[in-house]
Design an enzyme around this catalytic site. Structure first.
Site, PDB file in Angstrom:
ATOM      1  N   HIS A   1       1.310 -83.426 -34.632  1.00  0.00           N
ATOM      2  CA  HIS A   1       1.602 -83.854 -35.989  1.00  0.00           C
ATOM      3  C   HIS A   1       2.854 -84.705 -35.982  1.00  0.00           C
ATOM      4  O   HIS A   1       3.767 -84.435 -35.214  1.00  0.00           O
ATOM      5  CB  HIS A   1       1.825 -82.631 -36.897  1.00  0.00           C
ATOM      6  CG  HIS A   1       1.646 -82.945 -38.339  1.00  0.00           C
ATOM      7  ND1 HIS A   1       2.662 -83.448 -39.094  1.00  0.00           N
ATOM      8  CD2 HIS A   1       0.560 -82.857 -39.134  1.00  0.00           C
ATOM      9  CE1 HIS A   1       2.207 -83.644 -40.320  1.00  0.00           C
ATOM     10  NE2 HIS A   1       0.929 -83.302 -40.375  1.00  0.00           N
TER      11      HIS A   1
ATOM     12  N   ASP B   1      -6.297 -79.482 -39.388  1.00  0.00           N
ATOM     13  CA  ASP B   1      -7.694 -79.834 -39.116  1.00  0.00           C
ATOM     14  C   ASP B   1      -8.348 -78.927 -38.094  1.00  0.00           C
ATOM     15  O   ASP B   1      -9.571 -78.860 -38.011  1.00  0.00           O
ATOM     16  CB  ASP B   1      -7.772 -81.279 -38.611  1.00  0.00           C
ATOM     17  CG  ASP B   1      -7.313 -82.238 -39.673  1.00  0.00           C
ATOM     18  OD1 ASP B   1      -7.811 -82.120 -40.802  1.00  0.00           O
ATOM     19  OD2 ASP B   1      -6.453 -83.081 -39.394  1.00  0.00           O
TER      20      ASP B   1
HETATM   21  N1  COA Z   1      -3.450 -84.208 -27.689  1.00  0.00           N
HETATM   22  C1  COA Z   1      -2.793 -84.509 -26.547  1.00  0.00           C
HETATM   23  N2  COA Z   1      -1.585 -85.083 -26.528  1.00  0.00           N
HETATM   24  C2  COA Z   1      -1.006 -85.359 -27.693  1.00  0.00           C
HETATM   25  C3  COA Z   1      -1.637 -85.074 -28.908  1.00  0.00           C
HETATM   26  C4  COA Z   1      -2.907 -84.467 -28.879  1.00  0.00           C
HETATM   27  N3  COA Z   1      -3.563 -84.172 -30.001  1.00  0.00           N
HETATM   28  N4  COA Z   1      -0.841 -85.455 -29.928  1.00  0.00           N
HETATM   29  C5  COA Z   1       0.251 -85.978 -29.372  1.00  0.00           C
HETATM   30  N5  COA Z   1       0.148 -85.926 -28.024  1.00  0.00           N
HETATM   31  C6  COA Z   1       1.140 -86.396 -27.067  1.00  0.00           C
HETATM   32  C7  COA Z   1       1.106 -87.921 -26.983  1.00  0.00           C
HETATM   33  O1  COA Z   1       0.209 -88.349 -25.983  1.00  0.00           O
HETATM   34  C8  COA Z   1       2.519 -88.272 -26.678  1.00  0.00           C
HETATM   35  O2  COA Z   1       2.739 -88.088 -25.307  1.00  0.00           O
HETATM   36  P1  COA Z   1       3.646 -89.137 -24.479  1.00  0.00           P
HETATM   37  O3  COA Z   1       4.999 -88.977 -25.081  1.00  0.00           O
HETATM   38  O4  COA Z   1       3.530 -88.642 -23.077  1.00  0.00           O
HETATM   39  O5  COA Z   1       3.021 -90.463 -24.711  1.00  0.00           O
HETATM   40  C9  COA Z   1       3.334 -87.184 -27.394  1.00  0.00           C
HETATM   41  O6  COA Z   1       2.438 -86.087 -27.563  1.00  0.00           O
HETATM   42  C10 COA Z   1       3.839 -87.635 -28.763  1.00  0.00           C
HETATM   43  O7  COA Z   1       2.762 -88.170 -29.497  1.00  0.00           O
HETATM   44  P2  COA Z   1       2.874 -89.380 -30.514  1.00  0.00           P
HETATM   45  O8  COA Z   1       1.624 -90.185 -30.447  1.00  0.00           O
HETATM   46  O9  COA Z   1       4.168 -90.089 -30.375  1.00  0.00           O
HETATM   47  O10 COA Z   1       2.917 -88.619 -31.871  1.00  0.00           O
HETATM   48  P3  COA Z   1       2.604 -89.248 -33.275  1.00  0.00           P
HETATM   49  O11 COA Z   1       3.607 -88.691 -34.191  1.00  0.00           O
HETATM   50  O12 COA Z   1       2.471 -90.725 -33.251  1.00  0.00           O
HETATM   51  O13 COA Z   1       1.140 -88.695 -33.524  1.00  0.00           O
HETATM   52  C11 COA Z   1      -0.727 -87.621 -34.316  1.00  0.00           C
HETATM   53  C12 COA Z   1       0.801 -87.717 -34.395  1.00  0.00           C
HETATM   54  C13 COA Z   1      -1.191 -86.633 -35.380  1.00  0.00           C
HETATM   55  C14 COA Z   1      -1.327 -88.993 -34.598  1.00  0.00           C
HETATM   56  C15 COA Z   1      -1.128 -87.147 -32.909  1.00  0.00           C
HETATM   57  O14 COA Z   1      -0.577 -85.889 -32.635  1.00  0.00           O
HETATM   58  C16 COA Z   1      -2.653 -87.126 -32.708  1.00  0.00           C
HETATM   59  O15 COA Z   1      -3.248 -88.148 -32.370  1.00  0.00           O
HETATM   60  N6  COA Z   1      -3.314 -85.921 -32.937  1.00  0.00           N
HETATM   61  C17 COA Z   1      -4.742 -85.833 -32.852  1.00  0.00           C
HETATM   62  C18 COA Z   1      -5.362 -86.265 -34.161  1.00  0.00           C
HETATM   63  C19 COA Z   1      -5.145 -85.250 -35.264  1.00  0.00           C
HETATM   64  O16 COA Z   1      -5.376 -84.065 -35.095  1.00  0.00           O
HETATM   65  N7  COA Z   1      -4.720 -85.769 -36.418  1.00  0.00           N
HETATM   66  C20 COA Z   1      -4.554 -84.969 -37.612  1.00  0.00           C
HETATM   67  C21 COA Z   1      -3.114 -84.866 -37.979  1.00  0.00           C
HETATM   68  S1  COA Z   1      -2.933 -83.745 -39.360  1.00  0.00           S
END
Ligand code: COA
Length: 377
Positions: A257, A313
């Site tokens: 998140h 979710d």
């Molecule tokens: N599975 C595996 N790794 C994950 C992850 C997941 N669901 N969510 C984040 N990470 C990892 C990223 O790969 C990143 O690793 P890195 O630093 O080695 O590149 C690190 O955690 C930080 O992630 P980041 O993309 O910077 O976080 P964000 O704030 O941009 O993303 C989300 C937040 C929600 C977009 C992200 O966690 C995600 O894609 N989750 C899956 C989709 C989801 O469930 N969305 C609903 C949100 S309520």
């Protein structure tokens, strides 16, 4: 220096909700989410979000009366949905339906606070009717007219299947609506506020929000969670499946998140509901797979030094699926509930409006001259 994804940027003041990202706490207008989930209905939460206070009995009766009266959707809008190819994603169909509602709302262009309050009620009342109609039409069935004697969430389940949900299913749906009603400056809420900050109308704000919620990094994640659970198939497959996906650097849907750096407080509430449902129906498979995924993720992410927790979710997927709802309808449920929050934010934005217009840092070339077309390339 640009702030990628506007991370950490405060773009507005809000009285609607507060997220304590480090603690994993969520508060709507001063009330903890656990308290609201246990002691208030979705309709009471709507009153809280729109009018600032939980309702008295009289206030709730008055709001309910209007929410019930506004459930019907014009046959013209249903006909527009009828013409969509059955392969249309239900969120795309909802986007179309919500947009079409504006044409039949005599106050669509009236941006007075009073008209906007009435439209907030109308949109929230009609969204479940649209969603149920979308599902029935794509399956070659006629939409079912809303019932006036059921709560908003129970009536939604009724319009989907034609049978009245039992008390547990109705309560579970109601709690799920409360949990999804509001969540600070998330992407779809921001989209809604950006849209109305140009003094466009409330329906346009909600349509922008629906399009934004649809993406798998936001609301669309719940559908992908269920696809993952189905692909895993059996609890014993969960561990190798997750490890292989992480190895391929894939994201595990329903985890992580932008704001929560601890457990999303909505996840354990939904998990408890999933447990109640599983206990009643005897089908514990989806819950078992979810628990195994959670355990592997805990281990893997601790190993990698970046703990990532389940979000809202993750457990909503197994809850909705066990309620008999098809997985590609999950995000629509999120949209139905979040319409309460979107419309509350729209009204808040308009109370003290300023055009939302950030800047981009230009990093392209400079000083180029237009060449005649035959000399280009
Ligand atoms: N599975 C595996 N790794 C994950 C992850 C997941 N669901 N969510 C984040 N990470 C990892 C990223 O790969 C990143 O690793 P890195 O630093 O080695 O590149 C690190 O955690 C930080 O992630 P980041 O993309 O910077 O976080 P964000 O704030 O941009 O993303 C989300 C937040 C929600 C977009 C992200 O966690 C995600 O894609 N989750 C899956 C989709 C989801 O469930 N969305 C609903 C949100 S309520």
């Amino acid at each position: 220096m640009s702030s990628r994804g506007l991370e950490g940027v405060v773009v507005a003041e809000t009285e609607l909700s507060k997220i304590y990202g480090e603690e994993g706490r969520l508060v709507y207008r001063g009330y903890e989410i656990e308290d609201l989930a246990e002691h208030a209905t979705f309709e009471e939460v709507c009153h809280l979000l729109w009018y600032g206070e939980l309702p008295t009995r009289e206030q709730l009766a008055a709001l309910n009366e209007r929410l019930v009266a506004d459930r019907d959707v014009n046959s013209e809008v249903i006909d527009i949905l009828r013409r969509l190819p059955p392969s249309t994603h239900p969120m795309a169909a909802l986007r179309t339906g919500a947009s079409a509602l504006a044409s039949f709302d005599p106050e669509a262009e009236d941006m007075s606070p009073e008209a906007n309050q009435r439209k907030a009620i109308r949109l929230t009342a009609k969204m479940p009717t649209l969603t149920a109609a979308i599902d029935r039409l794509r399956n070659g069935k006629e939409p079912i007219a809303p019932r006036k004697d059921l709560g908003l969430a129970a009536n939604f389940l009724y319009m989907l299947s034609g049978s009245e949900p039992d008390e547990l299913n109705a309560r579970i749906m109601d709690v799920a609506f409360t949990l999804h009603a509001e969540h600070g400056m998330n992407a779809s809420t921001f989209a809604a506020r950006v849209t109305v900050a140009t003094l466009s109308d409330m329906h346009s704000g909600v349509v922008s929000a629906i399009g934004t919620l649809k993406g798998p990094l936001h609301g669309g994640a719940n559908e992908r969670v269920m696809e993952m659970l189905k692909a895993i198939g059996e609890p014993e497959n969960a561990e190798p499946w997750v490890r292989a996906a992480l190895e391929r650097k894939e994201r595990i849907m329903g985890f992580g998140h932008r704001v929560y750096k601890a457990l999303d407080p909505r996840a354990p509430i939904l998990k408890k509901l999933a447990e109640e449902l599983a206990a009643k129906g005897g089908n514990t498979k989806w819950l078992e797979i979810s628990e195994r995924i959670q355990a592997v993720m805990r281990e893997e992410m601790e190993k990698r030094g970046k703990p990532i927790y389940p979000n809202v979710d993750f457990f909503s997927a197994s809850v909705y699926y066990t309620l008999g709802i098809p997985s590609d309808l999950f995000t629509n449920i999120f949209a139905c509930a979040r319409t309460a929050g979107w419309t509350a934010h729209i009204m808040e934005q308009l109370k003290d409006n300023r055009l939302i217009r950030p800047k981009a840092e230009y990093v392209g070339p400079l000083g180029k001259k237009v060449q005649p077309i035959e000399r280009r390339g």
